[in-house]
Design a protein around this motif. Structure first.
Motif, PDB file in Angstrom:
ATOM      1  N   ALA A 110      73.436 101.745  -8.276  1.00 30.05           N
ATOM      2  CA  ALA A 110      72.870 101.021  -9.470  1.00 30.05           C
ATOM      3  C   ALA A 110      74.246 100.528 -10.365  1.00 30.05           C
ATOM      4  O   ALA A 110      75.243 101.107 -10.523  1.00 30.05           O
ATOM      5  N   TYR A 111      73.836  99.148 -10.862  1.00 35.71           N
ATOM      6  CA  TYR A 111      75.010  98.763 -11.663  1.00 35.71           C
ATOM      7  C   TYR A 111      74.521  97.703 -12.655  1.00 35.71           C
ATOM      8  O   TYR A 111      73.310  97.207 -12.209  1.00 35.71           O
ATOM      9  N   VAL A 112      75.177  97.253 -13.303  1.00 39.43           N
ATOM     10  CA  VAL A 112      75.035  96.140 -14.278  1.00 39.43           C
ATOM     11  C   VAL A 112      75.987  95.013 -14.127  1.00 39.43           C
ATOM     12  O   VAL A 112      77.361  95.014 -14.058  1.00 39.43           O
ATOM     13  N   ARG A 113      75.364  93.771 -13.645  1.00 41.31           N
ATOM     14  CA  ARG A 113      76.141  92.733 -13.683  1.00 41.31           C
ATOM     15  C   ARG A 113      76.063  91.883 -14.886  1.00 41.31           C
ATOM     16  O   ARG A 113      75.027  91.664 -15.545  1.00 41.31           O
ATOM     17  N   ARG A 114      77.346  91.260 -15.180  1.00 42.01           N
ATOM     18  CA  ARG A 114      77.526  90.773 -16.444  1.00 42.01           C
ATOM     19  C   ARG A 114      77.420  89.111 -16.015  1.00 42.01           C
ATOM     20  O   ARG A 114      78.550  88.634 -15.653  1.00 42.01           O
ATOM     21  N   GLU A 115      76.510  88.360 -16.276  1.00 46.46           N
ATOM     22  CA  GLU A 115      76.266  87.139 -16.028  1.00 46.46           C
ATOM     23  C   GLU A 115      76.178  86.085 -17.026  1.00 46.46           C
ATOM     24  O   GLU A 115      75.694  86.443 -18.169  1.00 46.46           O
ATOM     25  N   PRO A 116      76.727  84.923 -17.245  1.00 49.77           N
ATOM     26  CA  PRO A 116      76.554  83.856 -18.445  1.00 49.77           C
ATOM     27  C   PRO A 116      75.098  83.430 -18.619  1.00 49.77           C
ATOM     28  O   PRO A 116      74.048  83.339 -17.446  1.00 49.77           O
ATOM     29  N   LYS A 117      74.832  83.364 -19.723  1.00 48.46           N
ATOM     30  CA  LYS A 117      73.112  83.251 -20.074  1.00 48.46           C
ATOM     31  C   LYS A 117      73.007  81.665 -19.679  1.00 48.46           C
ATOM     32  O   LYS A 117      71.777  81.352 -19.305  1.00 48.46           O
ATOM     33  N   GLY A 118      74.075  80.931 -19.817  1.00 46.34           N
ATOM     34  CA  GLY A 118      73.657  79.328 -19.524  1.00 46.34           C
ATOM     35  C   GLY A 118      74.235  78.382 -20.463  1.00 46.34           C
ATOM     36  O   GLY A 118      75.335  78.504 -20.870  1.00 46.34           O
ATOM     37  N   VAL A 119      73.457  77.394 -20.877  1.00 45.37           N
ATOM     38  CA  VAL A 119      73.689  76.484 -22.041  1.00 45.37           C
ATOM     39  C   VAL A 119      73.279  77.327 -23.381  1.00 45.37           C
ATOM     40  O   VAL A 119      72.147  77.500 -23.657  1.00 45.37           O
ATOM     41  N   VAL A 120      74.510  77.382 -24.236  1.00 47.47           N
ATOM     42  CA  VAL A 120      74.287  77.766 -25.598  1.00 47.47           C
ATOM     43  C   VAL A 120      74.605  76.845 -26.785  1.00 47.47           C
ATOM     44  O   VAL A 120      75.431  75.814 -26.570  1.00 47.47           O
ATOM     45  N   GLY A 121      74.066  76.897 -27.746  1.00 48.07           N
ATOM     46  CA  GLY A 121      74.233  76.153 -29.053  1.00 48.07           C
ATOM     47  C   GLY A 121      74.781  77.025 -30.217  1.00 48.07           C
ATOM     48  O   GLY A 121      74.422  77.908 -30.275  1.00 48.07           O
ATOM     49  N   ILE A 122      75.975  76.321 -30.710  1.00 52.09           N
ATOM     50  CA  ILE A 122      76.566  76.746 -31.881  1.00 52.09           C
ATOM     51  C   ILE A 122      76.411  75.968 -33.185  1.00 52.09           C
ATOM     52  O   ILE A 122      76.768  74.800 -32.934  1.00 52.09           O
ATOM     53  N   VAL A 123      75.815  76.485 -34.447  1.00 53.60           N
ATOM     54  CA  VAL A 123      75.774  75.526 -35.580  1.00 53.60           C
ATOM     55  C   VAL A 123      76.936  76.258 -36.334  1.00 53.60           C
ATOM     56  O   VAL A 123      76.400  77.439 -36.610  1.00 53.60           O
ATOM     57  N   SER A 124      77.785  75.538 -36.486  1.00 54.21           N
ATOM     58  CA  SER A 124      78.997  76.103 -37.548  1.00 54.21           C
ATOM     59  C   SER A 124      78.871  75.694 -39.072  1.00 54.21           C
ATOM     60  O   SER A 124      78.294  74.428 -39.209  1.00 54.21           O
ATOM     61  N   PRO A 125      79.213  76.286 -40.160  1.00 53.84           N
ATOM     62  CA  PRO A 125      79.274  75.834 -41.358  1.00 53.84           C
ATOM     63  C   PRO A 125      80.623  75.076 -42.047  1.00 53.84           C
ATOM     64  O   PRO A 125      81.564  75.058 -41.002  1.00 53.84           O
ATOM     65  N   TRP A 126      80.570  74.929 -43.018  1.00 57.01           N
ATOM     66  CA  TRP A 126      81.610  74.265 -43.872  1.00 57.01           C
ATOM     67  C   TRP A 126      82.719  74.906 -44.085  1.00 57.01           C
ATOM     68  O   TRP A 126      83.821  74.728 -44.438  1.00 57.01           O
ATOM     69  N   ASN A 127      82.306  76.154 -44.721  1.00 53.30           N
ATOM     70  CA  ASN A 127      83.663  76.787 -45.561  1.00 53.30           C
ATOM     71  C   ASN A 127      84.556  77.303 -44.698  1.00 53.30           C
ATOM     72  O   ASN A 127      85.665  77.126 -45.375  1.00 53.30           O
ATOM     73  N   TYR A 128      84.507  77.856 -43.314  1.00 52.33           N
ATOM     74  CA  TYR A 128      85.771  77.741 -42.394  1.00 52.33           C
ATOM     75  C   TYR A 128      85.395  76.998 -41.275  1.00 52.33           C
ATOM     76  O   TYR A 128      84.956  77.587 -40.364  1.00 52.33           O
TER      77      TYR A 128
END
Length: 476
Positions: A110-128
């Motif tokens: 038994a093991y855990v595979r670490r796989e990419p989720k796919g297409v991701v969205g990032i909404v970033s702010p103005w302060n940094y």
């Protein structure tokens, strides 16, 4: 959120096209190799090192005045550090994790595979505006994802530079930047991403969560809230002011983990306020012209802060402000460091996240009283306590809840790459930085491998003696 499929806006149509192409690219190449991912992170690191001055200039122009030193510290240096840390630890993070198999299921692996989720969205702010776009981007690239970024419309020069520089490094079906205002942001959060990462206000965070829920998209919400700074009775309040003043007024208080109010022992208010004002005057003499003191991002935000202070002044609160000559400023959005003693608890200053250089100061009658005050309110993103005793500080932390915490220093807990950074309750959910960021954009897939013939074949109808034997094994 509007139905993005029904709109005919060219910019939104283009956004949907980019999303479709990223989905197709991910289906074609689901698993980027270790060497490819490390190369992606090296590109980010090299970009910031080589073009950091351009980003500092763009951020300065967007703010009307942004300390170049603060940009170097909190944006450029931070991004380089997180990219380097992720690249160095990526082999370990990517590896599968073996887990034990109970005797009743043996033989097998038994093991855990670490796989990419796919297409991701990032909404970033103005302060940094750079750091808070690039740090989650680093985590997503480390995880092997395709990424779309929607930066803030309040920092158009920085957003344009992020778009142009990333376009030089990555194809649009790998990393894409979507510019625009509220309409584009609304359509962006309505896309059926495999993960959506939002940094911003709690109010907008609720809207983002609702939009993501329509697609059952998992969400990380990095929000804010009123992060308290607590001075224990055993700590000199003037000594606490030396670090608290920097943490509060860095970036003119426009920091999600900035101390939002201070709780000081009753009777220590005056020495604390005097020390705060003295420290502030020493760090930022003549804030009207000081290039190390940052402006407020917009006239609307400046007007909001002014209204907050005037409300409590009219209510009789004691207001202390650093000397400030508007005529010398050359920028109508400079807001001087301000300390307010005992503002009404029902004022906006005490009900809303301030996000500016204004520090309310309240009294407490011991740490039990301070903990009660904090616990009666929404969970903060950060909590700070100053105490000479580690045990006192740890006991106080055990009686409160916050996204993160630090003892005797503000802000710097978020620079420890191996500490997960995130909120709790109204200050958000989910975390990133270091391995926590990698895991945010990773699907941990549990796998059990059995041999060609497995004893479980014996445990099936008609149930008999073998089944009873397995029952006994299971129950111990």
């Amino acid at each position: 959120m509007p139905d993005t499929q029904a709109t005919s806006s060219p910019s939104i149509d283009a956004m949907q096209d980019v999303f479709a192409r990223q989905k197709a690219a991910f289906e074609h190449e689901r698993h980027r190799s270790l060497s490819e991912r490390k190369a992606d992170l090296e590109k980010i690191e090299k970009l910031v090192k080589e073009r950091g001055d351009e980003f500092a200039d763009a951020i300065d122009a967007d703010f009307g005045r942004r300390s170049k030193s603060e940009t170097a510290l909190a944006e450029l240096g931070f991004t380089i550090a997180t990219a380097k840390h992720s690249r160095q630890h990526l082999p370990k993070w990517m590896s599968s994790k073996r887990v034990s198999v109970p005797m009743t299921l043996a033989p097998g692996n038994a093991y855990v595979r670490r796989e990419p989720k796919g297409v991701v969205g990032i909404v970033s702010p103005w302060n940094y505006s750079m750091q808070l776009a690039f740090a989650p981007l680093v985590a997503a690239l480390a995880a092997g994802c395709r990424v779309m970024i929607k930066p803030s419309e309040f920092t158009p020069r920085t957003s344009a530079l992020i778009k142009s520089t990333l376009a030089e490094l990555f194809s649009e079906d790998h990393v894409a930047v979507i510019e625009g205002g509220p309409e584009e942001a609304s359509a962006f959060t309505a896309l059926p991403f495999d993960h959506l990462f939002y940094t911003g206000s709690t109010q907008v965070g609720r809207i983002v969560a609702k939009a993501a829920a329509e697609n059952l998209t998992p969400v990380t919400l990095e929000l804010g809230g009123k992060s308290p700074a607590v001075i224990a009775p055993d700590f000199d309040p003037a000594e606490a002011a030396k670090t608290l003043a920097w943490g509060k007024f860095l970036n003119a208080g426009q920091t999600c983990v900035a101390p939002d109010y201070a709780l000081v022992p009753r009777g220590a208010e005056k020495p604390f306020v005097d020390a705060m004002m003295a420290e502030t005057a020493q760090m930022w003499p003549d804030v009207a012209t000081n290039e190390d003191y940052t402006a407020i991002i917009s006239e609307r935000h400046h007007a909001r802060l002014s209204a907050m202070v005037e409300e409590v002044r009219e209510a009789g609160a004691e207001v202390h402000q650093l000397a400030f000559d508007k005529a010398k400023a050359g920028n109508t959005r400079i807001f001087p460091p301000t300390v307010v003693v005992d503002p009404p608890l029902d004022s906006k200053l005490m009900r809303e996240e301030i996000f500016g250089p204004v520090l309310p100061v309240l009294s407490h009658d011991g740490l039990e009283d301070a903990a009660r005050f904090i616990n009666e309110r929404d969970r903060p993103l950060a909590l700070y306590i100053w105490s000479k005793s580690k045990q006192t500080a740890r006991t106080f932390l055990s009686k409160t809840i916050s996204g993160g915490a630090a003892v005797n220093l503000p802000l710097l807990h978020l620079s420890v790459e191996d500490l997960p950074f995130g909120g709790v309750g109204a200050s958000g959910y989910g975390a990133y930085h270091g391995e926590a960021g990698f895991l945010t954009f990773t699907h941990e897939r549990g796998v059990f491998e059995a041999p060609v013939w497995h004893p479980s074949r014996l445990v099936r109808p008609p149930y008999g003696k073998v089944f009873e034997f397995f029952k006994k094994l299971q129950s111990g």
